[in-house]
Design a protein around this motif. Structure first.
Motif, PDB file in Angstrom:
ATOM      1  N   PRO A 266     -27.854 -25.552  58.546  1.00 30.44           N
ATOM      2  CA  PRO A 266     -27.619 -24.039  58.483  1.00 30.44           C
ATOM      3  C   PRO A 266     -28.804 -23.514  59.383  1.00 30.44           C
ATOM      4  CG  PRO A 266     -27.461 -24.910  56.399  1.00 30.44           C
ATOM      5  CD  PRO A 266     -28.071 -26.031  57.312  1.00 30.44           C
TER       6      PRO A 266
ATOM      7  N   SER B 225     -27.449 -17.154  59.341  1.00 24.96           N
ATOM      8  CA  SER B 225     -26.340 -17.910  58.471  1.00 24.96           C
ATOM      9  C   SER B 225     -25.221 -17.213  58.973  1.00 24.96           C
ATOM     10  CB  SER B 225     -26.382 -17.962  57.089  1.00 24.96           C
ATOM     11  OG  SER B 225     -26.145 -16.877  56.382  1.00 24.96           O
TER      12      SER B 225
ATOM     13  N   GLN C 152     -23.181 -24.865  60.274  1.00 28.02           N
ATOM     14  CA  GLN C 152     -23.373 -26.073  59.198  1.00 28.02           C
ATOM     15  C   GLN C 152     -22.007 -26.259  58.656  1.00 28.02           C
ATOM     16  OE1 GLN C 152     -23.689 -22.684  58.842  1.00 28.02           O
ATOM     17  NE2 GLN C 152     -23.463 -22.026  56.501  1.00 28.02           N
TER      18      GLN C 152
ATOM     19  N   GLY D 212     -20.333 -20.262  61.689  1.00 33.11           N
ATOM     20  CA  GLY D 212     -21.788 -20.714  61.679  1.00 33.11           C
ATOM     21  C   GLY D 212     -22.023 -22.148  61.875  1.00 33.11           C
TER      22      GLY D 212
END
Length: 385
Positions: A198, A63, A191, A189
């Motif tokens: 993710p 993540s 997401q 990241g």
């Protein structure tokens, strides 16, 4: 039965475009093959455009927090002094990561919803000229505020102090030119603006940051960036990559380039302006009035409205997911996202759902006033007839 369609309107995870989901559903391939290396090579090129850097952008199966930790362990040693801007839950996370490894943290505490002043950072650097790094969020997701990264970079690049920036809800949302501003480490990241599930983290280091990696630093195994840089330069990875997510990323980067990054940034700015205008029309005080993020808008709920119950009702009974407040803001605010795979009618839906829920919970509002305010902003951005 009532048909309930689900709307994911949180600042992470964010919705995944159908064509990206289909790409990730393709049969998996082995990661030590020419086929994967070709895709990965194109992804690496696309990420440089996204980050606006000539440096390598490393891809980790983690993540965004993994990229944050990788930055700390590869650039700092136990006992090093750093300055952390703590204006929310993710500024607090920089502090916790550093302290976990024995790094000496001096915090600049910022009221939630406010941006740090460049002068406060200058004063901290003057007090602590030995500071090895300044760590800050570009966009603090928990408070929907943005910090003045460009001005902070102007301070750090004049000193032997690295600027390490969490761009997790900034990269791909608004203009954060890593090289031109002089950011030493930039992370994000998958997401958020990259419209993926993710599981992927990204970070790029400046030349002077890579020189710091060559000095003694904290122990690293999985997050050994020198090893990753060597492998990724050969279009492979040190360890097993998230192959299907890489497929999806390949599709996302093509989508963003087709839209054009100037248009991507303009779209986010328009959606944010529409959401803020709706909140104003509904009489809802903004969480970050002076430095609002283009990624998400935080709004204080009317007195007597329990935000926890309201967001739970919307999610479970209506099918609309917003984010609530954290820590002392829990139950007091709602955070509406406009990051990634969002268009005009997602904002209309979000505002309409908020109006209806507020009315259901007893708030005295003029139904339709928020939607109308949002539409007045959005209609200006519609294609010409």
């Amino acid at each position: 039965m009532t048909i309930i369609k689900r709307f994911l309107l949180t600042p992470g995870p964010t919705p995944v475009p159908p064509e990206v989901a289909l790409r990730m559903a393709e049969p998996i391939i082995h990661h030590r093959t020419p086929e994967f290396s070709k895709i990965f090579s194109e992804v690496r090129t696309g990420l440089k455009k996204l980050f606006q850097t000539e440096q390598d952008v490393l891809v980790l199966a983690a993540s965004g927090t993994g990229a944050m930790e990788a930055a700390v362990v590869n650039l700092l040693s136990a006992g090093d002094r750093v300055i952390v801007v703590n204006g929310g839950k993710f500024g607090e996370r920089w502090t916790k990561i550093c302290q976990s490894y024995g790094v000496d943290v001096e915090e600049i505490r910022v009221e939630w919803g406010e941006a740090v002043s460049a002068e406060a950072v200058r004063a901290a650097l003057d007090r602590r000229p030995e500071a090895k790094a300044v760590l800050v969020q570009a966009s603090e997701t928990s408070t929907t505020a943005v910090h003045p990264v460009e001005q902070i970079a102007d301070l750090t690049r004049r000193r032997d102090t690295l600027l390490i920036v969490d761009g997790i809800t900034a990269v791909g949302v608004y203009d954060v030119p890593m090289d031109r501003w002089g950011i030493d480490v930039l992370v994000t990241g998958s997401q958020k603006a990259l419209m993926l599930p993710p599981g992927l983290a990204f970070l790029a280091l400046s030349e002077r940051a890579w020189q710091r990696v060559d000095r003694p630093h904290l122990p690293a195994f999985y997050f050994d960036l020198k090893r990753e840089r060597k492998n990724q330069a050969e279009n492979t990875t040190a360890y097993t990559p998230a192959v299907s997510l890489i497929f999806g990323l390949h599709a996302v980067l093509a989508m963003l380039e087709h839209e054009g990054y100037a248009n991507v940034f303009r779209r986010h700015a328009t959606l944010a302006a529409a959401t803020r205008s709706a909140g104003s029309a509904l009489g809802l005080k903004p969480l970050a009035p002076r430095a609002p993020s283009p990624a998400a808008t935080g709004l204080y709920l009317p007195s007597g409205i329990d935000g926890g119950k309201l967001t739970k009702y919307l999610r479970d009974q209506v099918g609309v997911s917003f984010a609530g407040g954290q820590d002392h803001l829990k139950g007091k605010v709602v955070r509406i996202a406009h990051i990634g795979y969002f268009g005009d009618f997602d904002i209309v839906t979000a505002v309409a759902a908020l109006e209806m829920a507020l009315s259901k919970f007893g708030a005295r509002i003029d139904l339709g006033s928020g939607v109308a305010a949002a539409e007045r902003v959005l209609v200006e951005a519609l294609p010409p007839v």
